[in-house]
Design an enzyme around this catalytic site. Structure first.
Site, PDB file in Angstrom:
ATOM      1  N   LYS A 260       0.799  -0.863  -0.247  1.00  0.00           N
ATOM      2  CA  LYS A 260      -0.265  -0.008   0.231  1.00  0.00           C
ATOM      3  C   LYS A 260       0.942   1.344   0.040  1.00  0.00           C
ATOM      4  CE  LYS A 260      -3.727  -2.607   0.513  1.00  0.00           C
ATOM      5  NZ  LYS A 260      -4.809  -2.627  -0.942  1.00  0.00           N
ATOM      6  N   ARG A 261       2.143   1.136  -0.452  1.00  0.00           N
ATOM      7  CA  ARG A 261       3.118   2.065  -0.477  1.00  0.00           C
ATOM      8  C   ARG A 261       3.088   3.213   0.747  1.00  0.00           C
ATOM      9  NH1 ARG A 261       3.096  -0.960  -4.551  1.00  0.00           N
ATOM     10  NH2 ARG A 261       2.439  -0.467  -6.342  1.00  0.00           N
TER      11      ARG A 261
ATOM     12  N   ALA B 262       2.951   7.159   0.915  1.00  0.00           N
ATOM     13  CA  ALA B 262       2.384   7.552   0.060  1.00  0.00           C
ATOM     14  C   ALA B 262       1.068   8.262   0.811  1.00  0.00           C
ATOM     15  CB  ALA B 262       1.043   6.336  -0.670  1.00  0.00           C
TER      16      ALA B 262
ATOM     17  N   LEU C 181      -1.851   9.670   3.976  1.00  0.00           N
ATOM     18  CA  LEU C 181      -3.064   9.416   4.040  1.00  0.00           C
ATOM     19  C   LEU C 181      -3.152   8.025   3.705  1.00  0.00           C
ATOM     20  CD1 LEU C 181      -5.001   9.784   6.514  1.00  0.00           C
ATOM     21  CD2 LEU C 181      -6.469  11.293   3.955  1.00  0.00           C
TER      22      LEU C 181
ATOM     23  N   GLY D 113       0.423  12.986   3.697  1.00  0.00           N
ATOM     24  CA  GLY D 113       1.563  12.778   4.826  1.00  0.00           C
ATOM     25  C   GLY D 113       2.153  12.185   5.453  1.00  0.00           C
TER      26      GLY D 113
ATOM     27  N   GLU E   8       4.907  15.067   5.537  1.00  0.00           N
ATOM     28  CA  GLU E   8       4.687  15.338   7.219  1.00  0.00           C
ATOM     29  C   GLU E   8       5.533  14.422   7.734  1.00  0.00           C
ATOM     30  OE1 GLU E   8       0.084  15.566   6.990  1.00  0.00           O
ATOM     31  OE2 GLU E   8       0.300  17.363   7.683  1.00  0.00           O
TER      32      GLU E   8
ATOM     33  N   GLU F  25      -2.869  16.918  -1.776  1.00  0.00           N
ATOM     34  CA  GLU F  25      -3.996  17.590  -0.718  1.00  0.00           C
ATOM     35  C   GLU F  25      -4.926  18.081  -1.714  1.00  0.00           C
ATOM     36  OE1 GLU F  25      -1.114  17.057   0.447  1.00  0.00           O
ATOM     37  OE2 GLU F  25      -1.299  16.604   2.401  1.00  0.00           O
TER      38      GLU F  25
ATOM     39  N   ARG G 165      -6.835  15.970  -4.269  1.00  0.00           N
ATOM     40  CA  ARG G 165      -7.988  14.766  -3.546  1.00  0.00           C
ATOM     41  C   ARG G 165      -9.273  15.091  -2.457  1.00  0.00           C
ATOM     42  NH1 ARG G 165      -5.575  11.456  -6.309  1.00  0.00           N
ATOM     43  NH2 ARG G 165      -3.319  10.976  -5.581  1.00  0.00           N
TER      44      ARG G 165
ATOM     45  N   GLY H  25      -3.250  17.618   8.096  1.00  0.00           N
ATOM     46  CA  GLY H  25      -3.792  17.262   8.928  1.00  0.00           C
ATOM     47  C   GLY H  25      -2.336  16.744   9.942  1.00  0.00           C
TER      48      GLY H  25
HETATM   49  C1  1HE Z   1      -2.879   3.966  -1.623  1.00  0.00           C
HETATM   50  C2  1HE Z   1      -2.239   5.265  -1.389  1.00  0.00           C
HETATM   51  C3  1HE Z   1      -2.257   5.792  -0.134  1.00  0.00           C
HETATM   52  C4  1HE Z   1      -1.184   3.845  -2.707  1.00  0.00           C
HETATM   53  N1  1HE Z   1      -3.984   5.300   0.082  1.00  0.00           N
HETATM   54  N2  1HE Z   1      -3.812   2.957  -0.432  1.00  0.00           N
HETATM   55  N3  1HE Z   1      -1.291  10.365  -0.942  1.00  0.00           N
HETATM   56  C5  1HE Z   1      -1.365  10.679  -2.235  1.00  0.00           C
HETATM   57  O1  1HE Z   1      -2.222  11.568  -2.821  1.00  0.00           O
HETATM   58  C6  1HE Z   1      -0.355   9.842  -3.004  1.00  0.00           C
HETATM   59  C7  1HE Z   1      -1.618   8.091  -3.106  1.00  0.00           C
HETATM   60  N4  1HE Z   1      -0.498   7.596  -3.828  1.00  0.00           N
HETATM   61  C8  1HE Z   1      -0.196   7.933  -4.814  1.00  0.00           C
HETATM   62  O2  1HE Z   1       0.086   8.712  -5.855  1.00  0.00           O
HETATM   63  C9  1HE Z   1       0.313   6.680  -5.798  1.00  0.00           C
HETATM   64  O3  1HE Z   1      -0.057   5.342  -5.288  1.00  0.00           O
HETATM   65  C10 1HE Z   1       1.886   6.513  -4.690  1.00  0.00           C
HETATM   66  C11 1HE Z   1       2.692   7.730  -6.423  1.00  0.00           C
HETATM   67  C12 1HE Z   1       2.007   6.553  -4.048  1.00  0.00           C
HETATM   68  C13 1HE Z   1       3.130   5.237  -5.859  1.00  0.00           C
HETATM   69  O4  1HE Z   1       2.083   5.341  -7.361  1.00  0.00           O
HETATM   70  P1  1HE Z   1       2.127   2.669  -7.914  1.00  0.00           P
HETATM   71  O5  1HE Z   1       1.731   3.600  -8.758  1.00  0.00           O
HETATM   72  O6  1HE Z   1       3.012   2.735  -7.236  1.00  0.00           O
HETATM   73  O7  1HE Z   1       1.264   2.411  -6.710  1.00  0.00           O
HETATM   74  P2  1HE Z   1      -0.437   2.719  -6.946  1.00  0.00           P
HETATM   75  O8  1HE Z   1      -0.801   1.219  -7.805  1.00  0.00           O
HETATM   76  O9  1HE Z   1      -0.969   4.028  -7.517  1.00  0.00           O
HETATM   77  O10 1HE Z   1      -1.105   1.906  -5.573  1.00  0.00           O
HETATM   78  C14 1HE Z   1      -0.469   0.549  -5.634  1.00  0.00           C
HETATM   79  C15 1HE Z   1      -1.280   0.407  -4.010  1.00  0.00           C
HETATM   80  O11 1HE Z   1      -1.463   0.944  -2.757  1.00  0.00           O
HETATM   81  C16 1HE Z   1      -2.853   0.494  -4.373  1.00  0.00           C
HETATM   82  O12 1HE Z   1      -3.692  -1.026  -3.532  1.00  0.00           O
HETATM   83  P3  1HE Z   1      -4.604  -1.803  -4.293  1.00  0.00           P
HETATM   84  O13 1HE Z   1      -5.158  -2.548  -3.407  1.00  0.00           O
HETATM   85  O14 1HE Z   1      -5.036  -1.799  -5.469  1.00  0.00           O
HETATM   86  O15 1HE Z   1      -3.163  -3.125  -5.352  1.00  0.00           O
HETATM   87  C17 1HE Z   1      -3.549   1.738  -3.865  1.00  0.00           C
HETATM   88  O16 1HE Z   1      -4.655   1.712  -3.552  1.00  0.00           O
HETATM   89  C18 1HE Z   1      -2.622   1.923  -2.681  1.00  0.00           C
HETATM   90  N5  1HE Z   1      -2.211   3.063  -2.232  1.00  0.00           N
HETATM   91  N6  1HE Z   1      -1.649   5.319  -2.493  1.00  0.00           N
HETATM   92  C19 1HE Z   1      -3.880   3.873   0.405  1.00  0.00           C
HETATM   93  N7  1HE Z   1      -2.560   6.739   0.163  1.00  0.00           N
HETATM   94  C20 1HE Z   1      -4.058  13.363   7.988  1.00  0.00           C
HETATM   95  S1  1HE Z   1      -3.619  14.274   6.458  1.00  0.00           S
HETATM   96  C21 1HE Z   1      -3.013  14.157   5.304  1.00  0.00           C
HETATM   97  C22 1HE Z   1      -3.394  14.341   4.108  1.00  0.00           C
HETATM   98  C23 1HE Z   1      -2.784  13.540   3.108  1.00  0.00           C
HETATM   99  O17 1HE Z   1      -1.706  12.766   3.533  1.00  0.00           O
HETATM  100  S2  1HE Z   1      -3.714  13.838   0.933  1.00  0.00           S
HETATM  101  C24 1HE Z   1      -2.418  13.119  -0.020  1.00  0.00           C
HETATM  102  C25 1HE Z   1      -2.616  11.344   0.408  1.00  0.00           C
END
Ligand code: 1HE
Length: 266
Positions: free
Chosen positions: A31-32, A69, A71, A118, A121, A141, A144, A149
Site C-alpha cells: 500500500k506504498r 504515500a 494518509l 502525510g 509530514e 492534498e 484529493r 492534517g
Molecule cells: C494507497 C495509497 C494511499 C497507494 N492510501 N492506499 N496521498 C496521495 O494522494 C498519494 C496517493 N498515492 C499515489 O499517488 C501512488 O499510489 C504512489 C505514487 C504513492 C505510488 O504509485 P504506484 O503506481 O507505485 O502504486 P499504485 O498502483 O497507485 O498503488 C498501489 C497500491 O497502494 C494500491 O492498492 P491496491 O490494493 O489497489 O493494490 C493503492 O490503492 C495503494 N495506495 N497510495 C491508500 N495514500 C493527515 S492528512 C494527510 C493528507 C494526505 O496525506 S493527502 C495525500 C494522500
C-alpha cells in the site's frame, strides 16, 4: 514502564543493534506505506518508548520503492469519517510526530520514491532527511479535495516557506533532485539514502546522549518561543548540557591537542 519488547507491531518493524542504532521500517509496501490509523498508533507506541530505551539514533526507512504515500485514502474513504472523527485522527498524527520531533533521540529519514502528503509530514518530523535520485516530494492534498492534517502547516512551511507550500498544495507541484535539496526538503542527495542515513546515525550516536537530547528537542521547543524566552531557555539548557560529565573528557582532549580539529571538506 513499557519496553521495546512490549511493542506489538504490524505495519512497522523496529530493531536495535548493539550500538543502540534503531531501524524503524514502514512495512506496508503493498500500500506504498500509506498511513492508516493503526500505523500511526504504532508510531506513537514506538516513540513513547524509544527515548527511554537507550536508543542513540533511529534510522526511519521504508520497505518497497516508496517512502510513504501519506494518509490511507482508502481507509479514509471507507470509514466515511465525521469532522470530529478526523480531528481525532489528526490529533493522533500530531502525537506521533511530536513524539518524534521532540523526543530527544536523533531520527534520520532514509527517503526514496514518493514522499507525499502525510508522508512528507512524517519525513519533516525527522531531524535529518536523506534523499536519493528516486525521491520526490509533493502535497497532493488539493487534488484529493483534502487538507494537510499531520503538521505540514507547521513543519513543511518551516522547511520550504509559506508561499512554496501553498503552491505545492494548490497545483500539485512536485520537487525532486537538487531543487528539493536547495529548498530544504532534504539535506542530502545521495545514491544510497539508507547507507547514508546509517552513516549519519552513527555519527550522531557518537555524541553524548544529553547533547543529542538537547539538539533534538530544545531547538524545536525554542522555535515555538518568543526570542526572549528562547534565549533564556537556551541558557538553561546550555547550563546543563555544557557542564555534563560526558563533556569533560572531550574538552580535556581538545585542551591537550589530542582531539580532532574542525577542517574543511577535502
Ligand atoms: C494507497 C495509497 C494511499 C497507494 N492510501 N492506499 N496521498 C496521495 O494522494 C498519494 C496517493 N498515492 C499515489 O499517488 C501512488 O499510489 C504512489 C505514487 C504513492 C505510488 O504509485 P504506484 O503506481 O507505485 O502504486 P499504485 O498502483 O497507485 O498503488 C498501489 C497500491 O497502494 C494500491 O492498492 P491496491 O490494493 O489497489 O493494490 C493503492 O490503492 C495503494 N495506495 N497510495 C491508500 N495514500 C493527515 S492528512 C494527510 C493528507 C494526505 O496525506 S493527502 C495525500 C494522500
Amino acid at each position: 514502564m513499557r519496553s521495546l519488547d512490549d511493542l506489538d507491531l504490524t505495519f512497522t518493524t523496529l530493531t536495535v543493534d548493539d550500538d543502540g542504532i534503531a531501524t524503524l521500517t514502514l512495512n506496508r509496501p503493498e500500500k506504498r506505506n500509506a498511513l492508516n490509523a493503526a500505523t500511526v498508533d504504532e508510531l506513537i507506541d514506538i516513540f513513547s518508548v524509544v527515548p527511554r530505551a537507550g536508543v542513540r539514533a533511529v534510522v526511519l526507512k521504508a520497505a518497497g520503492t516508496h517512502f510513504c504515500a501519506g494518509l490511507d485514502l482508502v481507509e479514509h474513504h471507507t470509514e466515511d469519517r465525521r469532522p470530529e472523527d478526523f480531528m481525532h485522527v489528526c490529533l493522533r498524527w500530531h502525537e506521533a510526530f511530536n513524539k518524534m520531533e521532540y523526543g530527544g533521540v536523533p531520527v534520520i529519514a532514509a527517503l526514496k520514491g514518493a514522499v507525499v502528503g502525510g508522508g512528507l509530514e512524517l519525513a519533516s518530523s525527522a531531524h535529518i532527511r536523506v534523499a536519493d535520485a528516486s525521491t520526490y516530494f509533493a502535497l497532493p492534498e488539493g487534488q484529493r479535495g483534502l487538507f494537510t492534517g499531520g503538521g505540514a502547516t507547521i513543519r513543511v512551511a518551516d522547511l520550504v516557506g509559506k508561499a512554496r507550500m501553498i503552491d505545492m498544495m494548490l497545483t500539485g507541484r512536485v520537487y525532486q533532485g537538487e531543487e528539493a535539496i536547495r529548498l530544504g526538503l532534504a539535506q542530502y542527495l545521495v545514491e544510497d539514502s539508507e547507507a547514508k542515513a546509517y552513516e549519519l546515525a552513527r555519527a550522531a550516536a557518537s555524541n553524548p546522549p544529553l547533547s543529542n537530547f538537547a539538539i533534538c528537542s530544545a531547538i524545536s521547543h525554542m522555535q515555538n518561543m518568543s526570542g526572549l524566552d528562547a534565549a533564556y531557555a537556551e541558557a538553561v539548557v546550555a547550563g546543563i548540557v555544557n557542564t555534563q560529565p560526558a563533556s569533560r573528557g572531550r574538552l580535556a582532549a581538545f585542551a591537550d591537542k589530542s582531539a580532532a580539529r574542525v577542517r574543511p571538506n577535502e
